[in-house]
Design a protein around this motif. Structure first.
Motif, PDB file in Angstrom:
ATOM      1  N   PHE A 261       1.163  -1.244  -0.065  1.00 13.57           N
ATOM      2  CA  PHE A 261       0.035   0.079  -0.038  1.00 13.57           C
ATOM      3  C   PHE A 261       0.934   1.327   0.018  1.00 13.57           C
ATOM      4  N   PHE A 262       1.971   1.049   0.848  1.00 11.24           N
ATOM      5  CA  PHE A 262       2.726   2.487   0.993  1.00 11.24           C
ATOM      6  C   PHE A 262       3.525   2.630  -0.197  1.00 11.24           C
ATOM      7  N   LEU A 263       4.161   1.537  -1.041  1.00  5.42           N
ATOM      8  CA  LEU A 263       4.805   1.908  -2.037  1.00  5.42           C
ATOM      9  C   LEU A 263       3.863   2.070  -3.307  1.00  5.42           C
ATOM     10  N   ASP A 264       2.412   1.539  -3.408  1.00  6.78           N
ATOM     11  CA  ASP A 264       1.664   1.882  -4.267  1.00  6.78           C
ATOM     12  C   ASP A 264       1.058   3.095  -4.367  1.00  6.78           C
ATOM     13  N   HIS A 265       1.218   4.043  -3.110  1.00  7.06           N
ATOM     14  CA  HIS A 265       0.321   5.244  -2.950  1.00  7.06           C
ATOM     15  C   HIS A 265       1.256   6.314  -2.801  1.00  7.06           C
ATOM     16  N   TYR A 266       2.377   6.323  -1.577  1.00 14.30           N
ATOM     17  CA  TYR A 266       2.829   7.728  -1.336  1.00 14.30           C
ATOM     18  C   TYR A 266       3.801   7.910  -2.122  1.00 14.30           C
ATOM     19  N   PRO A 267       4.807   7.224  -2.838  1.00 19.01           N
ATOM     20  CA  PRO A 267       5.850   7.958  -3.759  1.00 19.01           C
ATOM     21  C   PRO A 267       5.013   8.572  -5.025  1.00 19.01           C
TER      22      PRO A 267
ATOM     23  N   TYR B  74      -8.702  14.189 -12.954  1.00 21.60           N
ATOM     24  CA  TYR B  74      -8.324  12.963 -12.797  1.00 21.60           C
ATOM     25  C   TYR B  74      -6.792  12.803 -12.805  1.00 21.60           C
ATOM     26  N   THR B  75      -6.293  13.150 -11.642  1.00 18.35           N
ATOM     27  CA  THR B  75      -4.744  13.100 -11.334  1.00 18.35           C
ATOM     28  C   THR B  75      -4.362  12.113 -10.217  1.00 18.35           C
ATOM     29  N   ALA B  76      -2.974  12.129 -10.124  1.00 15.12           N
ATOM     30  CA  ALA B  76      -2.430  11.017  -9.198  1.00 15.12           C
ATOM     31  C   ALA B  76      -3.121  11.391  -7.801  1.00 15.12           C
ATOM     32  N   ILE B  77      -3.244  12.666  -7.522  1.00 19.28           N
ATOM     33  CA  ILE B  77      -3.882  13.077  -6.106  1.00 19.28           C
ATOM     34  C   ILE B  77      -5.127  12.166  -6.084  1.00 19.28           C
ATOM     35  N   ILE B  78      -6.155  12.021  -6.725  1.00 16.08           N
ATOM     36  CA  ILE B  78      -7.308  11.348  -6.546  1.00 16.08           C
ATOM     37  C   ILE B  78      -7.275  10.004  -6.643  1.00 16.08           C
ATOM     38  N   TYR B  79      -6.250   9.430  -7.229  1.00 17.16           N
ATOM     39  CA  TYR B  79      -6.020   7.981  -7.289  1.00 17.16           C
ATOM     40  C   TYR B  79      -4.965   7.528  -6.091  1.00 17.16           C
ATOM     41  N   LEU B  80      -3.776   8.395  -5.744  1.00 17.67           N
ATOM     42  CA  LEU B  80      -2.945   8.086  -4.747  1.00 17.67           C
ATOM     43  C   LEU B  80      -3.025   8.585  -3.297  1.00 17.67           C
ATOM     44  N   LYS B  81      -3.134  10.005  -3.343  1.00 20.39           N
ATOM     45  CA  LYS B  81      -3.205  10.604  -2.232  1.00 20.39           C
ATOM     46  C   LYS B  81      -4.646  10.389  -1.327  1.00 20.39           C
ATOM     47  N   ALA B  82      -5.771  10.137  -2.041  1.00 18.37           N
ATOM     48  CA  ALA B  82      -7.185  10.296  -1.459  1.00 18.37           C
ATOM     49  C   ALA B  82      -7.295   8.891  -0.794  1.00 18.37           C
ATOM     50  N   PRO B  83      -6.817   7.633  -1.321  1.00 20.13           N
ATOM     51  CA  PRO B  83      -6.680   6.524  -0.466  1.00 20.13           C
ATOM     52  C   PRO B  83      -5.871   6.572   0.677  1.00 20.13           C
ATOM     53  N   VAL B  84      -4.785   7.268   0.642  1.00 20.36           N
ATOM     54  CA  VAL B  84      -3.908   7.543   1.911  1.00 20.36           C
ATOM     55  C   VAL B  84      -4.726   8.347   3.050  1.00 20.36           C
ATOM     56  N   VAL B  85      -5.473   9.306   2.521  1.00 23.50           N
ATOM     57  CA  VAL B  85      -6.097  10.398   3.313  1.00 23.50           C
ATOM     58  C   VAL B  85      -7.341   9.402   3.768  1.00 23.50           C
ATOM     59  N   MET B  86      -7.975   8.641   3.088  1.00 24.31           N
ATOM     60  CA  MET B  86      -9.119   7.937   3.600  1.00 24.31           C
ATOM     61  C   MET B  86      -8.863   6.608   4.654  1.00 24.31           C
ATOM     62  N   ARG B  87      -7.515   6.177   4.503  1.00 19.16           N
ATOM     63  CA  ARG B  87      -7.230   5.194   5.431  1.00 19.16           C
ATOM     64  C   ARG B  87      -6.886   5.925   6.765  1.00 19.16           C
TER      65      ARG B  87
ATOM     66  N   GLY C 122       6.544   2.730   9.237  1.00 19.47           N
ATOM     67  CA  GLY C 122       5.194   2.397   9.320  1.00 19.47           C
ATOM     68  C   GLY C 122       4.408   2.391   7.826  1.00 19.47           C
ATOM     69  N   GLY C 123       5.348   2.989   6.903  1.00 23.27           N
ATOM     70  CA  GLY C 123       4.458   3.403   5.817  1.00 23.27           C
ATOM     71  C   GLY C 123       3.198   4.436   6.148  1.00 23.27           C
ATOM     72  N   TRP C 124       3.404   5.042   7.010  1.00 28.37           N
ATOM     73  CA  TRP C 124       1.791   5.615   7.464  1.00 28.37           C
ATOM     74  C   TRP C 124       1.850   7.183   7.423  1.00 28.37           C
ATOM     75  N   GLY C 125       2.684   7.936   8.083  1.00 29.67           N
ATOM     76  CA  GLY C 125       2.725   9.423   7.948  1.00 29.67           C
ATOM     77  C   GLY C 125       2.714  10.016   6.659  1.00 29.67           C
ATOM     78  N   TYR C 126       1.975  11.299   6.472  1.00 30.73           N
ATOM     79  CA  TYR C 126       2.127  11.688   5.060  1.00 30.73           C
ATOM     80  C   TYR C 126       2.656  13.121   5.339  1.00 30.73           C
ATOM     81  N   GLY C 127       3.895  13.305   4.506  1.00 32.86           N
ATOM     82  CA  GLY C 127       4.559  14.579   4.452  1.00 32.86           C
ATOM     83  C   GLY C 127       5.936  14.488   3.908  1.00 32.86           C
ATOM     84  N   ASP C 128       6.585  15.556   4.043  1.00 34.83           N
ATOM     85  CA  ASP C 128       7.926  15.670   3.666  1.00 34.83           C
ATOM     86  C   ASP C 128       8.536  15.746   4.994  1.00 34.83           C
TER      87      ASP C 128
END
Ligand SMILES: [Zn+2]
Length: 902
Positions: free
Chosen positions: A365-371, A399-412, A545-551
């Motif tokens: 999940f981490f590698l599919d979404h965060y990078p 339709y950007t990476a944001i809705i496909y990749l960031k939004a799932p992180v946010v939803m988790r 933990g493949g968890w926190g979102y940020g720089d």
């Protein structure tokens, strides 16, 4: 604002708006404007379409059609606007309620005069010539692609998501053709060399989900859990089909079963078929009852990577989950398109996880979404998850990476705040409340808010309505070998003062085996009290933990220790988190690319986790071409080849070997390896335990051609003759001039793209552009950057969603020079103030890696940065990188059909 202008309760203000609105209705703007859509949704209901289309034997002849549209109308004092973005000549006749009607054709709309309409039941009959672009017509097949609002470019309709209709489709087509649509087949008659098919009426569907496919297809049938499903495909390789077909049916069956369990709602449609289309512009599209996939994503080669197998499972689960999220409950307007995407991904993750036991799913999940999410979110062109949208003509930009990749992180993160069960129950309530209807993000927040421990509206403002991510700095102080203070400071680098409160899993302790501490990051500074007095750690990794979102800006000691000893970290998820954090530091210019590259080469050589090894190889490839200087590359070329060859030899499975092999042929610059690859391509040398398929040899031929060995033209000729599949052969013939060593041939290829006809095969175009701009050809291809950017508006107006952004990415994918960066800056600076914001942002996002690379190269050369022509591009907030299929890695993602867009 939604003004119910026909209601009896009109106040003076509303009446004034109503008059304006009526006047507007007579001359509707191009596209589908929000105000037009809102007015229509307020008065039109009980919508039914009976659509007949006749598909001629020859692709040069037009598709003729008729549509019978029935609906209830609340008021009949204003003209009624239908969408039909073709030309007046495409409309043969319009009848309203049984009488021929004098209609207007305005800006791609058919305007029916109020006098022809009545309150209550209405019926319109329209005979027309169908517009071709969204029918994707080929010599022996066609497929529709109406998302987001392109049905109107083919057929007259109300092209908006909240006017759902029941569709009956009648097709007439060549007798030898197969056909499939949303509804089950109700009748099929053959006569006079033609086939007539009627598909049964569907449940209420928005136009973007309406679809049919017809042509020369083979049909495989599978029965799972008592349900009969069909796969339509054009693959001539029977062995390839046989190898894949059971898995494809199994994956759909599992996805259906798990979705039903999670939602507590039975599959809402009458049947499920799926179609594998060659060179489909997206990964897939979730048309109700008739999902369309990119053939290469479903029918995998023997050497398919772990990533490709997972991608297939995930794409299938994602598309099936859309039956509930999107198809059953649809967003009211495309500004909320992300909600259906995020829940499709969210559910897909839950579905896929148990199917791949033995895989580290947290890491996946981490590698599919965060990078990928970071690649967009760190750029100056980043958009928020939810963007306002005034006209559906611009919906593609959502339709950007944001809705496909960031939004799932946010939803988790949201699920973690609410608890798994409570979150699921909220979703079930939302699905029940809005079944076969429409809903907004606010409708969902209303359901979830009573279950949430925090203020969801405030949370939503930072995570959903604003672009970007926090910078989280570690503040670590120690004395006498003991921690005296540990704190995390979050900052909004864009100066908006936002905070992204979130749970962090902080790894702290020795580099090899740090302990995990849970920390709630809340407000600007978070003190971590319970580590005070503990032994000073070698590493503090707040992104663990493949968890926190940020720089995450680490303290200096942690950075140094990770650079020295990253491979020694025991836990793969911690190792992966550290890797991604270091990559952020490279792009943030806190670590020199060469140092990162050297660490990476050491780390990947001993990396045990396949997913992480693939991520490392991708980042190393990007670093290699984009961030290292030519001198740095030359100095490392032999070591790189040797590491990759050793990895190839030692990898235990074909899948793992394939990843090393791909990295080798994408990066090598040595004559010796090019010669060896030539031998492999010529089939004089085999790689033990790595069977190569035709598609591998094709890629190899193109890569070799770019390196211009003697006889490169013969390689391409031979490869063309080797390709047996007609679709793949056509693609190869399209792409090959872009790799030619003859500069004039490449120029002609690019010049031809100025004609929209030559841009119809979007994947082919992107593959060709990526080779045209190959890093080894960057100096010669710089001349194509400005003309490509100048074409962007036209490309946007004439393509599928996502393509304009991919167009810019592919164009900039091989460049890292200040000269190229200056071309992009100068283009942006020369646009008028009303230049479309989404195209400007797409350009800024795509150019992010180029800007960074140019800046880093300047620094490596010890030169002063070039004169900055636009402060905005270089402000701290302009930091960012690229797409999931970024840079040179894009060749692979295109070739294998793995894309961010679904
Ligand atoms: Zn989707």
């Amino acid at each position: 604002m939604r003004c119910h202008w026909a209601s009896a309760l009109l106040g003076a203000v509303c009446a004034a708006i109503a008059l304006g609105a009526s006047a507007q209705t007579a001359r509707p703007a191009a596209g589908v404007a929000l105000d037009l859509a809102s007015r229509r949704a307020a008065v039109v209901s009980d919508l039914r379409y009976d659509l007949s289309l006749s598909i001629p034997d020859r692709v040069s002849e037009p598709v003729e059609g008729a549509v019978d549209i029935r609906f209830q109308l609340k008021g009949a004092s204003s003209p009624l606007v239908l969408d039909f973005a073709t030309s007046r000549e495409h409309v043969h006749a319009v009848e309203a309620n049984g009488r021929p009607t004098d209609f207007d054709f305005v800006n791609g709309h058919i305007v029916i005069p109020a006098s022809a309409l009545s309150v209550g039941a209405n019926a319109l009959q329209i005979r027309f010539r169908a517009g071709d672009p969204p029918l994707n017509r080929h010599e022996d097949f066609l497929y529709t692609l109406f998302v987001p609002a392109r049905a109107r470019e083919s057929i007259p309709c109300f092209d908006q998501p909240d006017l759902k209709g029941r569709w009956t489709l009648r097709l007439e087509h060549p007798a030898a053709w197969q056909s499939v649509a949303n509804g089950p087949e109700a009748e099929r008659v053959q006569a006079g060399g033609r086939t007539r098919v009627r598909f049964a009426e569907t449940p209420p569907l928005p136009t973007y989900l309406v679809a049919f496919v017809a042509g020369q297809f083979k049909v495989e049938t599978g029965v799972r859990n008592g349900r009969t499903m069909r796969l339509f495909h054009r693959e001539p390789d029977a062995e390839k089909v046989a190898r894949n077909v059971d898995a494809i049916f199994d994956l759909h069956a599992t996805a259906l079963e798990k979705s039903e369990q999670y939602t507590a709602v039975p599959y809402p449609f009458d049947k499920l078929d799926f179609v594998a289309v060659p060179a489909f512009p997206f990964g897939a599209m979730e048309h109700a009852g008739a999902i369309v996939y990119t053939a290469d994503d479903l029918l995998l080669d023997k050497s398919a990577s772990q990533a490709a197998l997972l991608n297939r499972a995930h794409v299938i689960a994602h598309e099936v989950a859309h039956a509930w999220f999107g198809n059953l409950v649809t967003m009211r307007w495309f500004d909320d398109v992300w909600t259906k995407e995020v829940f499709a991904n969210f559910l897909a993750a839950k579905i896929v996880t148990p199917s791949f036991p033995g895989m580290n799913h947290e890491l996946r999940f981490f590698l599919d979404h965060y990078p990928g999410a970071y690649a967009e979110d760190r750029t100056a062109g980043a958009e928020p998850v939810r963007q306002p949208l005034a006209n559906l003509a611009d919906a593609g930009s959502l339709y950007t990476a944001i809705i496909y990749l960031k939004a799932p992180v946010v939803m988790r993160h949201l699920e973690a705040l609410l608890g798994e069960e409570s979150f699921r129950d909220g979703l079930r309530e939302y699905l029940r409340d809005h079944a076969f209807g429409n809903a907004t993000w606010d409708d969902l927040i209303r359901v979830l808010a009573p279950r949430a421990p925090i203020d969801l509206a405030a949370w939503s403002a930072a995570w959903i309505d604003a672009p970007g991510r926090p910078t989280v700095r570690t503040e670590l102080q120690a004395a006498n070998g003991r921690v005296t203070r540990l704190a995390f400071r979050q900052k909004d680098e864009r100066g908006r003062g936002l905070v992204w409160d979130q749970r962090l899993k902080v790894a702290i302790g020795s580099t090899a085996q740090p302990k995990t501490v849970d920390v709630l990051l809340a407000g600007p500074v978070t003190e971590v009290e319970d580590v005070r007095g503990r032994a000073a750690p070698a590493v503090v990794l707040p992104s663990a933990g493949g968890w926190g979102y940020g720089d995450f800006v680490l303290d200096r000691a942690s950075t140094e220790n990770l650079l020295r000893a990253l491979p020694r970290i025991d836990d793969p998820l911690t190792r992966g988190s550290a890797w991604v954090t270091l990559w952020d530091a490279v792009l943030g210019e806190r670590i020199a690319p060469a140092r990162f590259f050297d660490l990476g080469l050491t780390a990947v050589a001993v990396e045990r986790d396949q997913q992480l090894a693939e991520q490392m190889l991708a980042d190393l490839t990007t670093t290699w071409w984009r961030l290292l200087t030519p001198q740095q590359r030359t100095a490392r070329a032999k070591r790189l080849d040797a590491t990759l060859r050793r990895g190839l030899a030692a990898a235990p499975t074909a899948t793992r070997k394939a990843a090393w092999f791909r990295a080798l042929y994408r990066t090598t610059i040595t004559a010796a390896t090019a010669q060896w690859l030539h031998e492999v391509w010529a089939q004089r040398v085999t790689i033990p335990d790595l069977p190569l398929a035709e598609t591998d040899y094709t890629r190899l031929a193109l890569e070799l051609a770019v390196r211009q060995p003697p006889g490169w033209r013969d390689i391409l000729d031979t490869q063309a003759n080797r390709i047996t599949n007609a679709d793949r052969r056509a693609r190869f013939e399209f792409v090959r001039p872009a790799v030619s060593a003859d500069a004039a041939e490449r120029q002609r290829w690019f010049a031809a793209l100025k004609s929209v006809e030559n841009r119809r095969q979007e994947r082919w175009v992107l593959e060709g552009l990526t080779y045209l701009h190959h890093p080894l050809r960057a100096a010669g291809s710089r001349q194509f950057i400005r003309p490509s950017l100048d074409l962007l508006e036209e490309v946007h107006a004439t393509s599928n969603l996502g393509f304009p952004a991919s167009w810019v990415y592919a164009t900039l994918s091989g460049h890292n020079s200040e000269a190229a960066a200056e071309i992009v800056r100068s283009f942006l600076n020369s646009q008028p103030p009303d230049y479309p914001k989404h195209l400007r942002n797409a350009t800024l996002a795509a150019a992010d890696m180029l800007f960074r690379a140019a800046r880093i190269a300047n620094r490596a050369d010890g030169r002063a940065p070039a004169q900055r022509s636009n402060a905005r591009l270089h402000s701290p907030s302009a930091f960012g990188t690229a797409n999931p299929g970024e840079g040179y890695a894009m060749t692979e993602s295109l070739a294998s059909g793995v894309g961010a867009k679904r």
